[in-house]
Design an enzyme around this catalytic site. Sequence first.
Site, PDB file in Angstrom:
ATOM      1  N   ALA A  97     -10.382  -0.580  -2.164  1.00 52.26           N
ATOM      2  CA  ALA A  97      -9.636   0.532  -2.743  1.00 52.26           C
ATOM      3  C   ALA A  97     -10.122   0.831  -4.163  1.00 52.26           C
ATOM      4  O   ALA A  97     -10.243   1.992  -4.559  1.00 52.26           O
ATOM      5  CB  ALA A  97      -8.153   0.207  -2.737  1.00 52.26           C
ATOM      6  N   ASP A 106     -13.842   4.471   1.970  1.00 51.51           N
ATOM      7  CA  ASP A 106     -14.140   3.748   3.206  1.00 51.51           C
ATOM      8  C   ASP A 106     -15.067   4.510   4.154  1.00 51.51           C
ATOM      9  O   ASP A 106     -15.751   3.893   4.968  1.00 51.51           O
ATOM     10  CB  ASP A 106     -12.849   3.427   3.971  1.00 51.51           C
ATOM     11  CG  ASP A 106     -12.119   2.224   3.409  1.00 51.51           C
ATOM     12  OD1 ASP A 106     -12.546   1.702   2.364  1.00 51.51           O
ATOM     13  OD2 ASP A 106     -11.117   1.803   4.019  1.00 51.51           O
ATOM     14  N   ARG A 108       0.817  -1.200   0.000  1.00 47.94           N
ATOM     15  CA  ARG A 108       0.000   0.000   0.000  1.00 47.94           C
ATOM     16  C   ARG A 108       0.858   1.260   0.000  1.00 47.94           C
ATOM     17  O   ARG A 108       0.585   2.206  -0.736  1.00 47.94           O
ATOM     18  CB  ARG A 108      -0.918   0.022   1.220  1.00 47.94           C
ATOM     19  CG  ARG A 108      -1.761   1.294   1.290  1.00 47.94           C
ATOM     20  CD  ARG A 108      -2.441   1.452   2.647  1.00 47.94           C
ATOM     21  NE  ARG A 108      -3.303   2.632   2.658  1.00 47.94           N
ATOM     22  CZ  ARG A 108      -2.942   3.816   3.125  1.00 47.94           C
ATOM     23  NH1 ARG A 108      -1.722   4.008   3.581  1.00 47.94           N
ATOM     24  NH2 ARG A 108      -3.783   4.832   3.112  1.00 47.94           N
ATOM     25  N   ARG A 158      -1.592  -9.949   9.810  1.00 45.86           N
ATOM     26  CA  ARG A 158      -0.974  -9.663   8.516  1.00 45.86           C
ATOM     27  C   ARG A 158       0.447  -9.190   8.693  1.00 45.86           C
ATOM     28  O   ARG A 158       0.792  -8.604   9.715  1.00 45.86           O
ATOM     29  CB  ARG A 158      -1.815  -8.653   7.746  1.00 45.86           C
ATOM     30  CG  ARG A 158      -2.303  -7.474   8.564  1.00 45.86           C
ATOM     31  CD  ARG A 158      -3.438  -6.752   7.885  1.00 45.86           C
ATOM     32  NE  ARG A 158      -3.089  -6.373   6.530  1.00 45.86           N
ATOM     33  CZ  ARG A 158      -3.976  -6.143   5.573  1.00 45.86           C
ATOM     34  NH1 ARG A 158      -5.262  -6.250   5.825  1.00 45.86           N
ATOM     35  NH2 ARG A 158      -3.587  -5.796   4.379  1.00 45.86           N
TER      36      ARG A 158
HETATM   37  C1  LIG Z   1      -2.515   3.871   7.464  1.00 43.33           C
HETATM   38  C2  LIG Z   1      -3.387   3.011   6.590  1.00 43.33           C
HETATM   39  C3  LIG Z   1      -2.926   1.754   6.192  1.00 43.33           C
HETATM   40  C4  LIG Z   1      -3.725   0.942   5.387  1.00 43.33           C
HETATM   41  N1  LIG Z   1      -3.214  -0.260   4.980  1.00 43.33           N
HETATM   42  C5  LIG Z   1      -3.957  -1.044   4.155  1.00 43.33           C
HETATM   43  C6  LIG Z   1      -3.440  -2.265   3.678  1.00 43.33           C
HETATM   44  O1  LIG Z   1      -2.334  -2.656   3.987  1.00 43.33           O
HETATM   45  N2  LIG Z   1      -4.224  -3.024   2.865  1.00 43.33           N
HETATM   46  C7  LIG Z   1      -5.470  -2.627   2.499  1.00 43.33           C
HETATM   47  O2  LIG Z   1      -6.131  -3.337   1.730  1.00 43.33           O
HETATM   48  N3  LIG Z   1      -5.982  -1.471   2.923  1.00 43.33           N
HETATM   49  C8  LIG Z   1      -5.251  -0.664   3.750  1.00 43.33           C
HETATM   50  N4  LIG Z   1      -5.786   0.518   4.200  1.00 43.33           N
HETATM   51  C9  LIG Z   1      -7.147   0.864   3.824  1.00 43.33           C
HETATM   52  C10 LIG Z   1      -7.232   1.243   2.379  1.00 43.33           C
HETATM   53  O3  LIG Z   1      -6.312   2.258   2.102  1.00 43.33           O
HETATM   54  C11 LIG Z   1      -8.637   1.657   2.112  1.00 43.33           C
HETATM   55  O4  LIG Z   1      -9.483   0.565   2.392  1.00 43.33           O
HETATM   56  C12 LIG Z   1      -8.928   2.030   0.662  1.00 43.33           C
HETATM   57  O5  LIG Z   1      -7.780   2.362  -0.035  1.00 43.33           O
HETATM   58  C13 LIG Z   1      -9.909   3.189   0.594  1.00 43.33           C
HETATM   59  O6  LIG Z   1      -9.213   4.329   0.989  1.00 43.33           O
HETATM   60  P1  LIG Z   1      -9.831   5.643   1.590  1.00 43.33           P
HETATM   61  O7  LIG Z   1      -9.066   6.746   0.946  1.00 43.33           O
HETATM   62  O8  LIG Z   1     -11.291   5.661   1.503  1.00 43.33           O
HETATM   63  O9  LIG Z   1      -9.475   5.552   3.136  1.00 43.33           O
HETATM   64  P2  LIG Z   1      -8.052   5.570   3.873  1.00 43.33           P
HETATM   65  O10 LIG Z   1      -7.020   4.922   3.066  1.00 43.33           O
HETATM   66  O11 LIG Z   1      -8.318   5.056   5.228  1.00 43.33           O
HETATM   67  O12 LIG Z   1      -7.669   7.133   3.973  1.00 43.33           O
HETATM   68  C14 LIG Z   1      -8.319   8.052   4.822  1.00 43.33           C
HETATM   69  C15 LIG Z   1      -7.417   9.249   5.035  1.00 43.33           C
HETATM   70  O13 LIG Z   1      -8.142  10.276   5.709  1.00 43.33           O
HETATM   71  C16 LIG Z   1      -7.326  10.841   6.703  1.00 43.33           C
HETATM   72  N5  LIG Z   1      -8.185  11.395   7.760  1.00 43.33           N
HETATM   73  C17 LIG Z   1      -8.984  10.706   8.609  1.00 43.33           C
HETATM   74  N6  LIG Z   1      -9.634  11.538   9.459  1.00 43.33           N
HETATM   75  C18 LIG Z   1      -9.224  12.792   9.140  1.00 43.33           C
HETATM   76  C19 LIG Z   1      -9.534  14.082   9.657  1.00 43.33           C
HETATM   77  N7  LIG Z   1     -10.385  14.237  10.673  1.00 43.33           N
HETATM   78  N8  LIG Z   1      -8.946  15.146   9.082  1.00 43.33           N
HETATM   79  C20 LIG Z   1      -8.076  14.994   8.042  1.00 43.33           C
HETATM   80  N9  LIG Z   1      -7.752  13.794   7.516  1.00 43.33           N
HETATM   81  C21 LIG Z   1      -8.317  12.694   8.047  1.00 43.33           C
HETATM   82  C22 LIG Z   1      -6.472   9.686   7.182  1.00 43.33           C
HETATM   83  O14 LIG Z   1      -5.287  10.138   7.805  1.00 43.33           O
HETATM   84  C23 LIG Z   1      -6.205   8.927   5.888  1.00 43.33           C
HETATM   85  O15 LIG Z   1      -5.043   9.351   5.220  1.00 43.33           O
HETATM   86  C24 LIG Z   1      -5.024   1.374   5.005  1.00 43.33           C
HETATM   87  C25 LIG Z   1      -5.476   2.622   5.414  1.00 43.33           C
HETATM   88  C26 LIG Z   1      -4.690   3.448   6.199  1.00 43.33           C
HETATM   89  C27 LIG Z   1      -5.199   4.814   6.611  1.00 43.33           C
END
Ligand SMILES: Cc1cc2nc3c(=O)[nH]c(=O)nc-3n(C[C@H](O)[C@H](O)[C@H](O)COP(=O)(O)OP(=O)(O)OC[C@H]3O[C@@H](n4cnc5c(N)ncnc54)[C@H](O)[C@@H]3O)c2cc1C
Length: 432
Positions: free
Chosen positions: A335, A322, A123, A203
């Site tokens: 993702a 998410d 990731r 994991r």
């Molecule tokens: C640190 C981390 C590690 C992950 N590792 C994996 C993995 O190994 N394998 C996998 O399948 N999925 C992983 N995921 C989840 C995966 O990235 C998500 O399921 C998918 O990519 C959808 O992403 P998203 O952008 O909706 O959410 P996310 O990837 O969770 O991103 C959300 C972002 O919003 C930011 N955020 C949250 N609250 C606030 C706030 N109040 N103010 C400002 N910013 C905020 C967070 O810091 C984060 O960067 C991980 C997520 C994170 C955050």
Amino acid sequence: MAANGIVNGSTERPKTGIKVIVVGAGFGGLGAAIECHRNGHDVEIYEAFPELKALGDIITFGPNAGRIFHRWNNGEVAREMRKYSIDLRAYGFNIHKYDTGEIVLNQKTPELDETAPNFNGHRGELHGVVYDYATKQLGIPIHLGNKIRTYFEDEDKSGILLETGERIAADVVIAADGVRSKARQSVLGYEDRPKSSGYAVWRSWFSNKDMISDPETAQFCNNGDTFNGWIGPDMHFLFSTIKNGTDCCWVLTHPDEHDIDESWSFPGKLSEVLESVKDWDPMCSRIISKTPEDRLVDWKLVYRDPLPTWVSPSGRILLLGDSAHPFLPTSAQGAAQAIEDGVTIATCLRRGGKDNVPLSVRVHEKIRYERVKAAQKTGESTRDMWHKTDWSKVKENPEIIQFPRLTWIFEHDAEKHAEELYDSTAKEITVQ
Ligand SMILES: Cc1cc2nc3c(=O)[nH]c(=O)nc-3n(C[C@H](O)[C@H](O)[C@H](O)COP(=O)(O)OP(=O)(O)OC[C@H]3O[C@@H](n4cnc5c(N)ncnc54)[C@H](O)[C@@H]3O)c2cc1C
Ligand SMILES: *[C@@H]1O[C@H](CO)[C@@H](O)[C@H](O)[C@H]1NC(C)=O
């Protein structure tokens, strides 16, 4: 621009004058920001993390997301991502019976389609490629170290309130703030409680050093990339080697009724993992015992019933990725669906124009909702199919145990779909 309206470069479309705030720089937020930029909107990103860290381990993007990445910078982003991704064209996916270890099926990997590639990789590494494209190449402004405290909206604008007390307004806020979303409360008007899925995942991601010094496990690292899965009652263990066998990674899904924690960095205990596979093919313990304990994560899989809506009352705050719809890992689509969301909202906003932002946000939801819900369900169905395997049926027909590659998920073109459905969906919503 091609006849179907799909642009392959970056900033080829006229400016729309729509100001977009994206909260969160995960794949969901970055994808939405890149697509907003491509569609001519003015977009800025706010992210709580003070700096980018290569967090996490394996993540998957099916061809439905690959098709979108391929359109960024004339295929350059996808080519860069390929360097970090597993290549299973020679090896395929070996599915083992958990106790005897016999390979019941070798599921072949389809030929690589350059225009809709599949990605499986770390990731942090894949995220770095997309992050650099958004911020360095496209120059999308990103405000790191800015935690959003709360959201506001009225008829003609919405915005964010930072922890510093600063208020920033826009035409629309896209809240891609992950499973622990704060925006969810603003949108729903109540706090949505996650529940345990009844499963957790151990994991890990580590280098191949100890694997190659053991003749029994060296086979997984000396001949390029590999992917093996042991399927058993209520558990499954997936192990892969990546980057020509130099990196190793595994995921073990197991029953868990303990407290709910959505953190990625919850430490795990190797002794507990080994205990759980003590009656399994000894190769599982052999691989697991090569894992450095400090690289082991225990991650509780929480689940949510689908939210009744992803859109705030005034139509100017949208939950994306998410925050709107967490996925189980067995769907391998979390993702990818977040990336599809970004394409769809950016396209809808352009089609509706600056005067119709709330309508476009609602059109987005209507176009996406049923598809996402159906994709979420595959996470449960694949898990249950594996955990309740009838081995006598598998003997007769080994294909039934393969990881489902569903055409309706993989062949979907989110951009084309949004273009085609925008007008009729907007009409339906306006008439209601
Ligand atoms: C640190 C981390 C590690 C992950 N590792 C994996 C993995 O190994 N394998 C996998 O399948 N999925 C992983 N995921 C989840 C995966 O990235 C998500 O399921 C998918 O990519 C959808 O992403 P998203 O952008 O909706 O959410 P996310 O990837 O969770 O991103 C959300 C972002 O919003 C930011 N955020 C949250 N609250 C606030 C706030 N109040 N103010 C400002 N910013 C905020 C967070 O810091 C984060 O960067 C991980 C997520 C994170 C955050
Ligand atoms: C992959 O690794 C093997 C040894 O494990 C090596 O012989 C081969 O040259 C490597 N291939 C590439 C493309 O680096």
